[in-house]
Design a protein around this motif. Sequence first.
Motif, PDB file in Angstrom:
ATOM      1  N   ILE A 137      31.406  42.520  42.675  1.00  0.00           N
ATOM      2  CA  ILE A 137      31.630  41.085  42.508  1.00  0.00           C
ATOM      3  C   ILE A 137      30.418  40.343  43.047  1.00  0.00           C
ATOM      4  O   ILE A 137      30.057  40.518  44.223  1.00  0.00           O
ATOM      5  N   ASP A 138      29.814  39.537  42.221  1.00  0.00           N
ATOM      6  CA  ASP A 138      28.631  38.758  42.616  1.00  0.00           C
ATOM      7  C   ASP A 138      27.561  39.649  43.241  1.00  0.00           C
ATOM      8  O   ASP A 138      26.922  39.276  44.243  1.00  0.00           O
ATOM      9  N   SER A 151      42.504  40.897  42.990  1.00  0.00           N
ATOM     10  CA  SER A 151      41.094  40.509  42.930  1.00  0.00           C
ATOM     11  C   SER A 151      40.262  41.562  42.213  1.00  0.00           C
ATOM     12  O   SER A 151      39.352  41.235  41.435  1.00  0.00           O
ATOM     13  N   ARG A 152      40.566  42.835  42.469  1.00  0.00           N
ATOM     14  CA  ARG A 152      39.822  43.903  41.812  1.00  0.00           C
ATOM     15  C   ARG A 152      40.044  43.865  40.304  1.00  0.00           C
ATOM     16  O   ARG A 152      39.098  44.050  39.524  1.00  0.00           O
ATOM     17  N   TRP A 156      44.161  42.004  47.245  1.00  0.00           N
ATOM     18  CA  TRP A 156      42.897  42.629  46.872  1.00  0.00           C
ATOM     19  C   TRP A 156      43.027  43.417  45.578  1.00  0.00           C
ATOM     20  O   TRP A 156      42.084  43.478  44.790  1.00  0.00           O
ATOM     21  N   ASP A 207      40.622  32.980  46.282  1.00  0.00           N
ATOM     22  CA  ASP A 207      40.212  31.681  46.819  1.00  0.00           C
ATOM     23  C   ASP A 207      40.585  31.601  48.301  1.00  0.00           C
ATOM     24  O   ASP A 207      41.455  32.321  48.792  1.00  0.00           O
ATOM     25  N   ALA A 255      40.832  41.268  38.537  1.00  0.00           N
ATOM     26  CA  ALA A 255      40.201  40.053  38.010  1.00  0.00           C
ATOM     27  C   ALA A 255      38.697  40.052  38.210  1.00  0.00           C
ATOM     28  O   ALA A 255      37.999  39.214  37.635  1.00  0.00           O
ATOM     29  N   GLN A 256      38.204  40.981  39.036  1.00  0.00           N
ATOM     30  CA  GLN A 256      36.786  41.060  39.381  1.00  0.00           C
ATOM     31  C   GLN A 256      36.291  39.727  39.928  1.00  0.00           C
ATOM     32  O   GLN A 256      35.218  39.228  39.572  1.00  0.00           O
ATOM     33  N   ALA A 257      37.100  39.157  40.830  1.00  0.00           N
ATOM     34  CA  ALA A 257      36.767  37.886  41.467  1.00  0.00           C
ATOM     35  C   ALA A 257      37.394  37.833  42.842  1.00  0.00           C
ATOM     36  O   ALA A 257      38.521  38.311  43.046  1.00  0.00           O
ATOM     37  N   LEU A 258      36.681  37.265  43.812  1.00  0.00           N
ATOM     38  CA  LEU A 258      37.217  37.137  45.151  1.00  0.00           C
ATOM     39  C   LEU A 258      38.377  36.152  45.156  1.00  0.00           C
ATOM     40  O   LEU A 258      38.399  35.194  44.370  1.00  0.00           O
TER      41      LEU A 258
END
Length: 280
Positions: A214-215, A94-95, A91, A102, A97-100
């Motif tokens: 994110i999104d 992910s934070r 996580w 895969d 990269a600002q993306a969930l």
Amino acid sequence: MGVRCRIVVEGDNEENAAAACKVAFDRIAELDAVLSDYRTDSEVAGLAKAPAGVWLPVSTDLAEVLHAAQAVYEATDGSFDPAVGRLTRLWRTSRRAQALPDDATLAEARERSGMHLLEMDGSRVRFRKSGVQLDFGGIGKGYAADAALALLAEAGFGAALIDFSGDLVAGGPPSDEPRGWRVEISDGAGGREVRWLKHGAIAASGDAEQFVAIDGVRYAHIVDPKTGLGVPGPVAATVGAPTGVLADALASAACVMGKQSAARLEEAFEGVWVRVQAAD
């Protein structure tokens, strides 16, 4: 542990007070070398390399933290889980990269996460799978503050307050205020309330300073062990408890559990009060 720590003591000899505080800070540094998952040379980092099925001795400190964590894990149905280090590391990535993550990467991390993969026998542990990583970010500060406070009391400084990045652990009250140390907290409804803290702890957790969008969804840095993702925000929890280790762990758990957790946690643990603000 990657955060600032401040110690306040009351006494009539500055030199003795400084010496006692140094001992307390040294103890915190010692525990950082045991519990930090940011350090490659910590005891926790070494355990991450352990093969499956092999009993390994651990230090007294690590054993005590694990047993305390186990109690909160069971009382919260796994909402607090220190064996999700692979998920918390994922996580963090992910934070940044600002993306969930895969689905495949998340699934692999979840397969090697959770207290159900760890067995304890006194001061020994073993893992049912290899690659399990421990993360004491939600309990380590409280444990370290408790340990430091005990040393201050032994040195004759019973009136003391430890501020560990906003998590507070107090001994006796200052001489000019028998009610305790004045603490202002969120009341769980958008306002503020004053608490007087002595011989206990107050810990706060939430996404006010650490979050990512994110999104269109706001996620906290706190990972929900059941999803492997950050808790949807906004979320904040403040907990009062007899010890720092309990306050720290329950504040993290309350953020995962949401608003309904307050009454449940107050019933499960004696001397605990909980304030929660959550999206649900």
